[in-house]
Motif scaffolding. Sequence first.
Motif: not given
Length: 69
Positions: A1-27
Amino acid sequence: MPQLLDAVQAAEDCYFDSVSQIHMPAWHTGRIALVGDAAHCAALLSGRGTSLSLTGAYYLTEELKAARE
């Protein structure tokens, strides 16, 4: 994790997003239905959103037409 955080901080541009799934009883509820990406479980980076949307629209059209007959 420290290496990842260092790379993100050093990057000129960074894209970050979350992924989620919603379970619904019907469509659908009454006259409202999920279509397109909301109704399919495609891989995130598959690039299939448009083709799934068109396929879903085609089948929805066929079912609506059949319901009228």
